[in-house]
Design a protein around this motif. Structure first.
Motif, PDB file in Angstrom:
ATOM      1  N   UNK A 413       0.720  -1.559   0.440  1.00 12.32           N
ATOM      2  CA  UNK A 413       0.388   0.072   0.058  1.00 12.32           C
ATOM      3  C   UNK A 413       1.210   1.397   0.375  1.00 12.32           C
ATOM      4  N   UNK A 414       2.220   0.998   0.638  1.00 15.42           N
ATOM      5  CA  UNK A 414       2.933   2.287   0.691  1.00 15.42           C
ATOM      6  C   UNK A 414       3.573   2.410  -0.825  1.00 15.42           C
ATOM      7  N   UNK A 415       4.475   1.698  -0.620  1.00 16.38           N
ATOM      8  CA  UNK A 415       5.504   1.998  -2.042  1.00 16.38           C
ATOM      9  C   UNK A 415       4.795   1.971  -3.145  1.00 16.38           C
ATOM     10  N   UNK A 416       4.273   0.367  -3.480  1.00 20.57           N
ATOM     11  CA  UNK A 416       3.726   0.514  -4.544  1.00 20.57           C
ATOM     12  C   UNK A 416       2.101   1.084  -5.158  1.00 20.57           C
ATOM     13  N   UNK A 417       1.191   0.844  -4.392  1.00 29.28           N
ATOM     14  CA  UNK A 417       0.518   1.070  -5.049  1.00 29.28           C
ATOM     15  C   UNK A 417      -0.124   2.882  -5.422  1.00 29.28           C
ATOM     16  N   UNK A 418       0.372   3.643  -4.546  1.00 29.53           N
ATOM     17  CA  UNK A 418       0.330   5.338  -5.386  1.00 29.53           C
ATOM     18  C   UNK A 418       0.096   5.527  -6.397  1.00 29.53           C
ATOM     19  N   UNK A 479       1.497   8.845  -1.503  1.00 26.21           N
ATOM     20  CA  UNK A 479       0.691   9.539  -1.704  1.00 26.21           C
ATOM     21  C   UNK A 479       1.483  10.950  -2.364  1.00 26.21           C
ATOM     22  N   UNK A 480       0.987  11.577  -0.682  1.00 26.93           N
ATOM     23  CA  UNK A 480       0.854  12.518  -0.481  1.00 26.93           C
ATOM     24  C   UNK A 480       2.723  13.355  -1.410  1.00 26.93           C
ATOM     25  N   UNK A 534      -7.165  14.966   1.383  1.00 30.19           N
ATOM     26  CA  UNK A 534      -7.330  14.487   2.114  1.00 30.19           C
ATOM     27  C   UNK A 534      -6.998  13.359   2.873  1.00 30.19           C
ATOM     28  N   UNK A 535      -5.714  13.065   2.349  1.00 31.98           N
ATOM     29  CA  UNK A 535      -4.173  12.487   3.256  1.00 31.98           C
ATOM     30  C   UNK A 535      -4.950  13.285   4.362  1.00 31.98           C
ATOM     31  N   UNK A 536      -4.146  14.293   4.353  1.00 35.47           N
ATOM     32  CA  UNK A 536      -3.428  15.300   5.035  1.00 35.47           C
ATOM     33  C   UNK A 536      -3.905  15.251   6.665  1.00 35.47           C
TER      34      UNK A 536
END
Length: 546
Positions: A413-418, A479-480, A534-536
């Motif tokens: 979720x951290x390193x690939x999906x974004x 994402x950010x 929205x992620x912030x």
């Protein structure tokens, strides 16, 4: 509780069931080996799989040893809160198909790393390949450990001989059959899993006097009143709200990037076929979920009824203990065949994923002019090597690997999906943003792990040990950073960024099926800034001490 309490007493039952299921898997693998003529056949089954078979294979790959062992054990120990974890995961394949599966299918790529190479270039692809190999190794080792424990139960062997035997047998049939053999075997394994879970469970629920025993998923509801009488706190939420949000962030978003599921979409015979996988997948996985919940609830009820407190090791064997208590030995042996099928199918998908990343995405990039025959040879070497490396790591796994599956979801979720999802839907995301976002957020996730710097880990106790709570910091950061660095680099790089953006525009619109390229589609920075905003608050909430 001693091994005599949970091992099958008739060793011939264990040997018989093991020989029978693996003979079937090898027969399917050998049959499909003759149909593997090139790299596309080896890695993507020649893009020839129909929706029902593919949905069974995707469901089977998605399942794991944890379905029968770890999940039931954690329901036994944590009661209701753990059920929420598996609700998140059923969203994975529908979201994967909708967000990027069809687009990558049009590009005719082999993996999400192959997409990263096409979209962002060689260096970012090597970074993504490194993360993928780490993620898949962590995931796979957890499966090998579980399979070795199953062989302990079946054959009465110690852990190390069980691990070596299971790893060699599994690696052999997957290497022989390639993706096509693995796909048909996975479909068969899913059928075995459903029968092995639901039919014996019906007998257990009937013996317990549960009205809905004839359709075991109904047992989930039928046991609730009884559980409340015996365990009034069963349905209490035992963790703060962030725990449940972390489940969604790590497991749903993380599963989106898992290569073994993405490759299942890419093996489909058409985009329409890939989309038709979704409802079938939800049906098969839904039946297994509800059956698993009912089994977990039955385990809680059974051990409360007899007044026995289970150790964590014994809790892992709840499925077998229930069957030994209520069903004859031969039924327990068939249930173990289901456990084997769950673990083997997941390992198959992961091994194919690793082999594709190594053979196609790394060797293929470094040596782009290899002949088809040599590509195929490297692919087989990569498959066999994957099994050997996993075996060696699993021989004496550190404590970190016990929760490696959960950790792997969060890392994905951290390193690939974004970088993948944003790269499919926006032409404003560029190589500088994708590389920086993946590298920095991935490093954050590792450094905040409880096994690297325990004093800085997110959460405490079980929350920290499961590992995925860190995703409330690292995933928003990924994402950010990917968004903001891309937009800043666009301004700073001038003409170079403009050229890349033009190339991205053509690529992105082509993968979405547009015949004519226009600057208006997928070109807005507004929705990217809204997404970052929205992620912030999630990032800030994750930074607050637990």
């Amino acid at each position: 509780m001693t091994p005599a309490d949970w091992q099958i007493q008739n060793i011939w039952l264990g040997l018989g069931i093991t020989f029978a299921v693996f003979s079937l898997y090898y027969a399917v693998a050998l049959f499909n080996n003759k149909k593997t003529a090139n790299a596309t056949d080896l890695y993507l089954a020649g893009r020839s799989i129909g929706p029902v078979v593919n949905s069974l294979a995707a469901s089977s790959t998605w399942m794991s040893v944890a379905t029968f062992l770890g999940v039931v054990a954690l329901i036994q120990q944590l009661h209701l809160p753990f059920v929420y974890m598996w609700v998140q995961l059923i969203l994975s394949v529908p979201l994967l198909v909708m967000l990027y599966g069809a687009s990558l299918y049009r590009m005719e790529v082999f993996t999400s790393v192959h997409f990263v190479q096409t979209r962002y270039g060689r260096n970012t692809a090597f970074l993504a390949a490194g993360w993928m190999l780490l993620i898949m190794l962590m995931y796979m080792v957890g499966q090998f450990i579980g399979i070795a424990k199953v062989f302990e139960v079946l054959l009465g062997l110690p852990y190390t001989p069980s691990l070596i035997l299971s790893a060699l047998v599994i690696t052999g049939y997957i290497t022989i059959g390639g993706m096509k053999g693995a796909t048909y075997n996975d479909a068969i394994q899913m059928v075995i899993m459903m029968i092995a879970l639901l039919v014996p469970l019906a007998a257990i629920l009937k013996a317990m006097g549960v009205p809905g025993f004839w359709f075991p998923p109904l047992g989930y509801g039928s046991l609730t009143d009884t559980l409340l009488e015996r365990i009034p706190t069963f349905f209490d939420l035992k963790f703060e709200a962030r725990f449940y949000l972390a489940l969604f962030v790590a497991l749903t978003i993380g599963t989106l990037g898992l290569p073994q599921l993405a490759q299942r979409v890419l093996t489909s015979e058409s985009i329409k076929s890939a989309r038709q996988v979704v409802p079938w997948f939800c049906l098969w996985v839904g039946l297994m979920f509800l059956g698993t919940y009912a089994l977990g609830f039955a385990g809680v009820y059974h051990f409360a009824l007899i007044g026995q407190e289970l150790t964590p090791e014994a809790a892992d064997k709840t499925t077998l203990l229930l069957n030994l208590a209520y069903n004859p030995d031969w039924v327990s042996a068939f249930v173990i065949a289901g456990v084997l099928a769950a673990g083997v199918s997941t390992i198959a998908g992961l091994m194919i994923g690793v082999a594709t990343v190594v053979g196609h995405d790394i060797v293929g990039v470094l040596r782009p002019h290899l002949s088809e025959k040599k590509q195929l040879r490297y692919g087989y070497f990569a498959l066999a090597g994957t099994g050997v490396v996993s075996l060696l790591v699993s021989l004496d796994p550190p404590a970190f690997l016990i929760t490696s599956i959960f950790w792997a979801f969060g890392m994905c979720a951290t390193a690939i999906t974004p970088m993948v999802v944003l790269g499919v839907w926006s032409t404003r995301i560029n190589v500088w943003g994708a590389f920086t976002g993946s590298l920095v957020s991935g490093a954050i996730y590792i450094l905040l792990s409880p096994y690297v710097f325990p004093d800085f880990s997110v959460g405490a106790g079980l929350v920290a040990k499961l590992g995925f709570a860190t995703s409330l910091i690292s995933v928003p950061a990924g994402f950010i950073l990917t968004i903001l660095v891309s937009l800043v680099a666009e301004r700073m790089k001038g003409e170079i960024a403009a050229q890349e953006r033009g190339r991205a525009q053509e690529l992105v619109e082509g993968m979405h099926g547009w015949a004519q390229v226009t600057r208006r589609r997928y070109d807005s920075s507004t929705w990217l800034l809204i997404l970052a905003a929205m992620w912030a608050p999630i990032l800030l909430w994750g930074l607050v001490p637990w």
